[in-house]
Design an enzyme around this catalytic site. Structure first.
Site: not given
Ligand code: SAH
Ligand code: SF4
Length: 369
Positions: A90, A103, A110, A114, A117, A202, A224-226, A301, A344
């Site tokens: 997308e 974006c 991937c 995570c 995600c 990112s 992406s720290l979290h 999300n 995201c």
């Molecule tokens: N792989 C890279 C870039 C793609 S994800 C990364 O992880 O940075 C883009 C952003 O969306 C990242 O900060 C990721 O942590 C965040 N993200 C992933 N899943 C999400 C979700 N379900 N809700 C909100 N943000 C999310």
């Molecule tokens: Fe991959 Fe980024 Fe999703 Fe983590 S948050 S699984 S690195 S796309």
């Protein structure tokens, strides 16, 4: 058939040299493809006839097919693109008052898994080619122009897309060579001509690749720290077990030596009861003391089957307040365009799943100011 979108500026120059063509022909072709957004070699009318005919025989401009094209009432627009073997990616266009942001995805799926995600949960299919990555920008600019999208900066001769965020599906630094080739095209004056501050990559924290990006193509960096501790981050972002926080933050500081901005953006997804209390915000402040940064809080999300919930608004605001009081500029990612599904971490997997799926999710608006 060669796909001309697969060549970055250096590769296109080499390709023309091999064919015995002059270097300026490569630059001319680059402009036709990426600046004037030509879809066919035949359209490149000021190329010498012999050059054009030979090129048209061997090469074309090929982008992934559009499976679906959805526009939200606020103008946010999402394209679902078929990249073969039932894989889809997308691309999301986010119009704002002073810019148009795209974006872009870098992989189908991937591998980094995570916990929060949806892309990660779908597993890894493959890296996108240079043409599939830059093709998203080419396609968005071309389609928006053809549809007569009106923005003040188009009147000044610029493309509809003024900013790019590599925040779609996939981990861009895990597809390093193709992503850097696409970045080179974004930055080249004969292609998209974007400044390095208007292109943000990112990453979840592939430390050695952050160093390579610094040396080869230092665009703006979001990480992406979290989580503020290894114990929590190991759980949420499994790559942390290989590249723990101290190493990651040191790489961020090294990156700043060459970055186009004097801060790193840290993304922090707000997960109810997991990483969103005030004590965690204080830990984060302490941890980030030595690293010039801004923080972007992302309301989680949700997607089907996830164990996580979105933090309540008041808790997100309290978290933000603690960070701001501690001296770090902290924004909350806006949500809008609720009727189309492009947030995201929820991006596409397989074509057939996606066309069936219908989630009432939100669009993430990326603050890259
Ligand atoms: N792989 C890279 C870039 C793609 S994800 C990364 O992880 O940075 C883009 C952003 O969306 C990242 O900060 C990721 O942590 C965040 N993200 C992933 N899943 C999400 C979700 N379900 N809700 C909100 N943000 C999310
Ligand atoms: Fe991959 Fe980024 Fe999703 Fe983590 S948050 S699984 S690195 S796309």
């Amino acid at each position: 058939m060669i796909n001309l979108l697969d060549f970055d500026p250096a590769a296109l120059a080499a390709f023309f040299a091999e064919r015995g063509e002059k270097p300026f022909r490569a630059r001319q072709t680059l402009r036709w493809i990426h600046h004037r957004l030509a879809a066919r070699v035949d359209a490149m009318t000021d190329l010498a006839g012999a050059t054009r005919n030979a090129l048209a025989r061997d090469a074309e401009i090929r982008t992934p097919a559009v499976v679906r094209d959805t526009v939200a009432s606020d103008g946010t627009r999402k394209w679902l693109l078929d990249v073969g073997s039932a894989n889809a990616i997308e691309t999301v266009y986010i119009p704002e008052d002073d810019r148009g942001t795209l974006c872009i995805s870098s992989q189908a799926g991937c591998a980094l898994d995570c916990a929060f995600c949806s892309t990660g949960k779908q597993g890894f299919n493959r890296n996108l080619s240079v043409g599939e990555i830059i093709g998203q920008l080419w396609h968005a600019n071309r389609t928006l122009l053809a549809d007569g999208v009106s923005t003040p900066w188009i009147e000044h001769g610029r493309h509809p897309i003024t900013n790019v965020v590599m925040m779609g599906m996939g981990e861009p630094l895990a597809n390093f060579d193709n992503v850097v080739a696409a970045l080179m095209l974004m930055l080249d004056d004969n292609a998209y001509g974007l400044s390095r501050r208007r292109v943000t990559l990112s990453t979840s924290g592939l430390v050695p690749m952050i160093d390579r990006l610094r040396d080869e193509c230092p665009v703006a960096l979001a990480v992406s720290l979290h989580a503020p501790t290894d114990a929590l981050r190991d759980r949420l972002v499994p790559i942390n077990r290989k590249h723990p926080l101290d190493d990651l933050l040191a790489a961020c500081r090294r990156y700043l030596e060459k970055a186009p901005r004097d801060f790193i953006t840290f993304e922090y997804v707000m997960l109810d009861g997991v990483n969103d209390d005030t004590a965690t915000a204080r830990q984060l402040l302490a941890r980030l003391q030595d690293t010039p940064c801004k923080i972007n809080l992302i309301p989680f999300n949700p997607f089907p089957g996830t164990e996580f919930r979105t933090s309540p608004r008041e808790r997100i605001l309290a978290f933000q307040r603690t960070l701001i009081d501690g001296g770090i500029v902290t924004t909350i990612r806006k949500t809008r365009g609720e009727e189309i599904d492009a947030a995201c971490g929820q991006l596409a997997g397989r074509v057939e799943d996606r066309t069936k799926r219908k989630l009432g999710s939100r669009i993430a608006v990326v603050a890259t100011r």
